[in-house]
Design an enzyme around this catalytic site. Structure first.
Site, short mmCIF file in Angstrom:
data_model
loop_
_atom_site.label_atom_id
_atom_site.label_comp_id
_atom_site.label_asym_id
_atom_site.label_seq_id
_atom_site.Cartn_x
_atom_site.Cartn_y
_atom_site.Cartn_z
N HIS A 208 0.85 -1.47 0.11
CA HIS A 208 0.08 -0.11 -0.16
C HIS A 208 0.69 0.95 0.16
CE1 HIS A 208 1.03 -0.11 4.16
NE2 HIS A 208 0.93 1.37 4.31
C1 UD1 Z 1 -2.18 5.70 6.21
C2 UD1 Z 1 -1.04 5.70 6.64
C3 UD1 Z 1 0.20 5.13 6.79
C4 UD1 Z 1 -0.72 3.67 6.67
C5 UD1 Z 1 -1.55 3.09 6.25
C6 UD1 Z 1 -2.58 1.77 6.46
C7 UD1 Z 1 -0.83 8.21 7.10
C8 UD1 Z 1 -0.04 9.18 5.48
N1 UD1 Z 1 -1.08 6.93 5.58
O1 UD1 Z 1 -1.91 5.37 4.41
O2 UD1 Z 1 1.45 5.34 7.25
O3 UD1 Z 1 0.28 2.69 6.95
O4 UD1 Z 1 -3.03 4.37 6.38
O5 UD1 Z 1 -3.41 1.37 5.99
O6 UD1 Z 1 -1.29 8.37 7.62
N2 UD1 Z 1 -9.79 4.21 1.57
C9 UD1 Z 1 -10.75 3.96 1.60
N3 UD1 Z 1 -11.41 3.87 2.64
C10 UD1 Z 1 -11.05 4.01 3.55
C11 UD1 Z 1 -9.07 4.48 4.10
C12 UD1 Z 1 -9.01 4.43 3.12
O7 UD1 Z 1 -11.11 3.24 0.58
O8 UD1 Z 1 -11.63 3.62 4.97
C13 UD1 Z 1 -9.07 4.65 0.83
C14 UD1 Z 1 -9.03 5.95 0.07
O9 UD1 Z 1 -9.15 6.60 -1.16
C15 UD1 Z 1 -8.03 7.18 0.09
C16 UD1 Z 1 -6.52 5.46 0.41
O10 UD1 Z 1 -7.32 4.73 0.37
O11 UD1 Z 1 -7.80 7.99 -0.70
C17 UD1 Z 1 -5.43 5.98 0.79
O12 UD1 Z 1 -6.07 6.16 2.52
P1 UD1 Z 1 -5.00 7.41 3.50
O13 UD1 Z 1 -6.02 7.12 4.37
O14 UD1 Z 1 -4.56 8.71 2.52
O15 UD1 Z 1 -3.96 6.54 3.08
P2 UD1 Z 1 -3.23 4.92 3.33
O16 UD1 Z 1 -2.42 4.96 2.19
O17 UD1 Z 1 -4.58 4.13 3.83
#
Ligand code: UD1
Length: 368
Positions: A208
């Protein structure tokens, strides 16, 4: 008279499993009250609620509902919401965990309101400032009043940065508490059986990190390696929402569709996932936590990154860093038994939450 209030901050998937042992340790003390603040950084059922269910956590006391956004927007939304909450209910201590945007945001709020902040999992450094988590770790540790570290390398990093000795306390790795807390359920967990797999005869894959999944070239290179590896080892691939989105955007769905030995599934809850890991022969990942869990479980782990903020998983554990094109060769080594045996680092023993509670009690009770 109210007992001093301790806020436990959790925003994203890896946070929930870290606050759980601490919540259970603190909930019945006679020297503090504890509240769970969920920022809403992760919100899907299988990225959030499942973890509350698995760990027997109550509904969060406060939910900020920030959702997904750019780094600035998300961090700012947590800060605005959390500042309001702090002003309304006046915590005595704020406990932040890990290195996500919610960790950073709540540390800044606490520091500006002069509320003491404790950071659990302090001192880890990848020395790679292109990783958002490294920025979060640096700022959080600079601001925190109390730094609970998992390993000697973390202590050393903090000392080098000039952190005062009395702020640093090595408490060990809370993720091992999370595992031990649920060991019985994990051992009867049978996700692999339901998938028709044999224990010790499959690999688990997770990706991820933006550096791996946000560019079509690197994501394609990784998936191609996995397709080849799956010809000799069945793989289970619980796909993170970010990665799912990128696979779709870069039109790579078919690549996986043509590899019947890769089981592409939704993200799993903690018990299901870690029981799958515990019976696997190999992990291929870019996760931080999985590097530690595989070291504890003595399972070979190939981490597709240029660096790690958890070097002890290499020096004492079963973790090796790899470029995408090295996955195949390293997997072959691991599967032929040519892999170092891990040892468990000091204080990775399931008693970290007790050490943390004792540390906090000294700060709260001795002060009054
Ligand atoms: C975040 C953390 C990362 C951690 C990871 C674990 C930061 C900068 N990053 O990254 O350190 O290792 O979580 O999973 O804090 N999304 C969903 N559902 C959710 C959450 C996210 O669909 O419940 C999708 C959204 O489209 C979002 C993308 O996933 O834009 C990325 O989510 P985001 O929280 O921005 O970063 P992670 O890659 O999950």
């Amino acid at each position: 008279m109210h007992l001093p209030l301790v806020h436990l901050i959790a925003g994203a998937r890896p946070n929930f499993m870290k606050i759980a042992p601490l919540y259970h340790q603190l909930k019945n003390t006679d020297w503090c009250r504890v509240e769970i603040i969920h920022t809403g950084q992760h919100y899907d059922e299988n990225m959030s609620q499942t973890f509350f269910n698995d760990f027997g956590l109550p509904k969060p006391d406060h939910y900020l509902g920030v959702g997904s956004s750019s780094h600035a927007n998300q961090t700012a939304a947590v800060m605005v919401g959390y500042e309001k909450l702090c002003n309304a209910n006046n915590p005595s201590w704020i406990v932040v965990v890990g290195d996500v945007n919610s960790t950073l945001a709540c540390s800044i709020v606490g520091a500006k309101l002069c509320i003491p902040v404790a950071h659990l999992e302090a001192g880890l450094r990848s020395f790679d400032r292109t990783m958002p988590e490294e920025i979060n770790r640096l700022v959080t540790d600079t601001l925190a009043d109390l730094l609970w570290t998992p390993s000697p390398d973390a202590d050393k990093n903090l000392r080098k940065e000039g952190v005062a000795e009395e702020k640093i306390e090595r408490v060990g790795n809370i993720m091992i508490d999370s595992f031990e807390m649920l060991r019985e359920k994990i051992e009867v967990g049978s996700a692999w059986m339901r998938m028709g797999l044999d224990a010790g005869e499959y690999g688990v894959v997770t990706f991820h990190r933006p550096a791996n999944v946000d560019s079509p070239d690197s994501l394609r290179a990784i998936l191609n390696e996995l397709v080849t590896l799956s010809e000799s080892l069945p793989l289970v691939f619980p796909v993170h929402p970010r990665t799912y989105q990128r696979i779709t955007d870069f039109e790579l769905t078919q690549l996986l569709g043509n590899a019947p030995a890769i089981r592409v599934i939704e993200p799993l809850g903690y018990i299901e996932f870690i029981s799958l890991v515990a019976s696997a022969s190999l992990l291929v990942t870019d996760s931080g936590g999985i590097q530690e869990e595989t070291t504890y479980l003595d399972i070979p782990c190939i981490t597709v990154r240029d660096n790690t903020e958890r070097p002890i998983t290499i020096t004492e554990g079963t973790n090796r860093l790899a470029k995408p094109h090295e996955i195949g060769g390293l997997a072959e080594q691991a599967l032929s038994g040519n892999w170092p045996t891990g040892t468990r680092p000091e204080f990775w023993d399931g008693h970290t939450a007790e050490r943390i509670a004792a540390s906090l009690k000294r700060r709260i009770v001795d002060k009054n």
